[in-house]
Design an enzyme around this catalytic site. Structure first.
Site, PDB file in Angstrom:
ATOM      1  N   HIS A  48      24.672 -12.082  -8.713  1.00  0.00           N
ATOM      2  CA  HIS A  48      24.366 -11.930  -7.280  1.00  0.00           C
ATOM      3  C   HIS A  48      25.262 -12.869  -6.465  1.00  0.00           C
ATOM      4  O   HIS A  48      25.879 -12.456  -5.478  1.00  0.00           O
ATOM      5  CB  HIS A  48      22.882 -12.238  -7.037  1.00  0.00           C
ATOM      6  CG  HIS A  48      22.478 -12.438  -5.602  1.00  0.00           C
ATOM      7  ND1 HIS A  48      21.678 -11.533  -4.929  1.00  0.00           N
ATOM      8  CD2 HIS A  48      22.746 -13.443  -4.715  1.00  0.00           C
ATOM      9  CE1 HIS A  48      21.491 -11.979  -3.682  1.00  0.00           C
ATOM     10  NE2 HIS A  48      22.112 -13.134  -3.529  1.00  0.00           N
ATOM     11  N   GLU A  49      25.349 -14.133  -6.887  1.00  0.00           N
ATOM     12  CA  GLU A  49      26.154 -15.103  -6.133  1.00  0.00           C
ATOM     13  C   GLU A  49      27.634 -14.727  -6.174  1.00  0.00           C
ATOM     14  O   GLU A  49      28.336 -14.828  -5.161  1.00  0.00           O
ATOM     15  CB  GLU A  49      25.947 -16.520  -6.670  1.00  0.00           C
ATOM     16  CG  GLU A  49      24.515 -17.043  -6.589  1.00  0.00           C
ATOM     17  CD  GLU A  49      23.885 -16.927  -5.205  1.00  0.00           C
ATOM     18  OE1 GLU A  49      24.632 -16.880  -4.202  1.00  0.00           O
ATOM     19  OE2 GLU A  49      22.652 -16.857  -5.119  1.00  0.00           O
ATOM     20  N   HIS A  52      28.448 -12.011  -3.753  1.00  0.00           N
ATOM     21  CA  HIS A  52      28.581 -12.412  -2.343  1.00  0.00           C
ATOM     22  C   HIS A  52      30.052 -12.507  -1.930  1.00  0.00           C
ATOM     23  O   HIS A  52      30.392 -12.347  -0.761  1.00  0.00           O
ATOM     24  CB  HIS A  52      27.877 -13.752  -2.086  1.00  0.00           C
ATOM     25  CG  HIS A  52      26.434 -13.585  -1.713  1.00  0.00           C
ATOM     26  ND1 HIS A  52      26.015 -12.689  -0.754  1.00  0.00           N
ATOM     27  CD2 HIS A  52      25.314 -14.205  -2.164  1.00  0.00           C
ATOM     28  CE1 HIS A  52      24.689 -12.764  -0.631  1.00  0.00           C
ATOM     29  NE2 HIS A  52      24.242 -13.665  -1.483  1.00  0.00           N
ATOM     30  N   GLU A 108      22.680  -9.566   1.531  1.00  0.00           N
ATOM     31  CA  GLU A 108      21.895  -9.971   0.359  1.00  0.00           C
ATOM     32  C   GLU A 108      21.565  -8.770  -0.527  1.00  0.00           C
ATOM     33  O   GLU A 108      21.509  -8.885  -1.757  1.00  0.00           O
ATOM     34  CB  GLU A 108      20.610 -10.675   0.798  1.00  0.00           C
ATOM     35  CG  GLU A 108      20.860 -12.021   1.455  1.00  0.00           C
ATOM     36  CD  GLU A 108      21.488 -13.036   0.511  1.00  0.00           C
ATOM     37  OE1 GLU A 108      21.323 -12.890  -0.712  1.00  0.00           O
ATOM     38  OE2 GLU A 108      22.164 -13.951   0.997  1.00  0.00           O
ATOM     39  N   ASP A 112      22.388  -8.256  -4.385  1.00  0.00           N
ATOM     40  CA  ASP A 112      21.386  -7.895  -5.406  1.00  0.00           C
ATOM     41  C   ASP A 112      21.861  -6.699  -6.230  1.00  0.00           C
ATOM     42  O   ASP A 112      21.736  -6.683  -7.460  1.00  0.00           O
ATOM     43  CB  ASP A 112      20.049  -7.540  -4.745  1.00  0.00           C
ATOM     44  CG  ASP A 112      19.169  -8.759  -4.492  1.00  0.00           C
ATOM     45  OD1 ASP A 112      19.478  -9.851  -5.012  1.00  0.00           O
ATOM     46  OD2 ASP A 112      18.151  -8.603  -3.790  1.00  0.00           O
ATOM     47  N   HIS A 160      17.357 -12.270   3.501  1.00  0.00           N
ATOM     48  CA  HIS A 160      17.004 -11.594   2.249  1.00  0.00           C
ATOM     49  C   HIS A 160      15.914 -10.558   2.515  1.00  0.00           C
ATOM     50  O   HIS A 160      15.070 -10.759   3.387  1.00  0.00           O
ATOM     51  CB  HIS A 160      16.462 -12.592   1.213  1.00  0.00           C
ATOM     52  CG  HIS A 160      17.409 -13.699   0.893  1.00  0.00           C
ATOM     53  ND1 HIS A 160      17.494 -14.840   1.656  1.00  0.00           N
ATOM     54  CD2 HIS A 160      18.318 -13.827  -0.104  1.00  0.00           C
ATOM     55  CE1 HIS A 160      18.427 -15.633   1.136  1.00  0.00           C
ATOM     56  NE2 HIS A 160      18.942 -15.048   0.072  1.00  0.00           N
ATOM     57  N   ARG A 166      12.789  -6.585  -3.009  1.00  0.00           N
ATOM     58  CA  ARG A 166      13.886  -6.905  -3.931  1.00  0.00           C
ATOM     59  C   ARG A 166      13.493  -6.481  -5.342  1.00  0.00           C
ATOM     60  O   ARG A 166      14.301  -5.936  -6.091  1.00  0.00           O
ATOM     61  CB  ARG A 166      14.191  -8.413  -3.928  1.00  0.00           C
ATOM     62  CG  ARG A 166      14.699  -8.908  -2.598  1.00  0.00           C
ATOM     63  CD  ARG A 166      15.005 -10.392  -2.628  1.00  0.00           C
ATOM     64  NE  ARG A 166      16.335 -10.675  -3.184  1.00  0.00           N
ATOM     65  CZ  ARG A 166      16.911 -11.862  -3.164  1.00  0.00           C
ATOM     66  NH1 ARG A 166      16.283 -12.888  -2.618  1.00  0.00           N
ATOM     67  NH2 ARG A 166      18.111 -12.048  -3.677  1.00  0.00           N
TER      68      ARG A 166
HETATM   69 ZN   LIG Z   1      22.373 -14.255  -1.845  1.00  0.00          ZN
END
Ligand SMILES: [Zn+2]
Length: 200
Positions: A48-49, A52, A108, A112, A160, A166
């Site tokens: 996920h990071e 980004h 976000e 995800d 988020h 999520r």
């Molecule tokens: Zn994030």
């Protein structure tokens, strides 16, 4: 971020990712969990990071962290179309007495989606992969208890998606999830293949 904070982050101007010690424990990660559980937890969070760097914001920065358009026009047009599809997937859903703002949470949600896709692909390289454990732990890491007022505050200001969404919406974009839980047309969480969003 302090070491005791359960969180993680990406910085587009430095191209770096940070994981405080507190998130490197169950249910995100544990030697006592299976690889599939760990991929559905910290694996998806790490990816996920990284994603980004390629969400609607990160896509505007180059490999040196400079604001620069490095895209081919046709690719960027398609990326924008898929970004809108991700906005539409969440926008207007009822939550905490209000409506979800798809635009506010799109970066976000793209992270995800890419995070789950990368973790899922990697988990499946294991011979003993257990996708039920993978998806179950993805849901487990988003458990949350809050008062209605706090849920409403987050809905209005947090970039988020609500944790409940999520956990439950993103899996609907993956064919593997339908196969794992035998989700069929007519089931409440079934999403028509044409409406499933796949970006990274
Ligand atoms: Zn994030």
């Amino acid at each position: 971020m302090p070491g005791h904070l359960v969180n993680a982050c990406y910085d587009p101007s430095r191209n770096d990712i940070t994981f405080p010690a507190a998130i490197l424990q169950a249910p995100f990660y544990s030697l006592k969990q299976t690889d599939s559980e760990n991929f559905g937890g910290i694996g998806a969070v790490i990816a996920h990071e990284i994603t980004h760097g390629f969400d609607n914001n990160g896509a505007q920065f180059d490999e040196f962290g400079n604001l620069k358009n490095w895209w081919q026009d046709s690719d960027y047009k398609e990326f924008k179309r898929l970004t809108q599809a991700m906005i539409d997937e969440f926008n207007g859903r009822d939550f905490a007495g209000g409506k979800v703002n798809g635009k506010l949470i799109v970066s976000e949600n793209i992270a995800d989606l890419g995070g789950m896709a990368a973790a899922l692909a990697t988990a499946q390289q294991d011979e003993d992969v257990d996708l039920r454990a993978f998806f179950t732990n993805w849901g487990r890491i988003w458990r949350q208890k809050d008062r209605p007022e706090y849920a409403q505050l987050l809905l209005a200001s947090d970039v988020h998606a609500p944790n409940y969404l999520r956990a439950n919406v993103q899996p609907q974009n993956f064919d593997e999830w339908y196969a794992t839980f035998d989700v069929q047309p007519g089931d409440g969480m079934y999403l028509d293949p044409a409406r499933r969003v796949v970006i990274w």
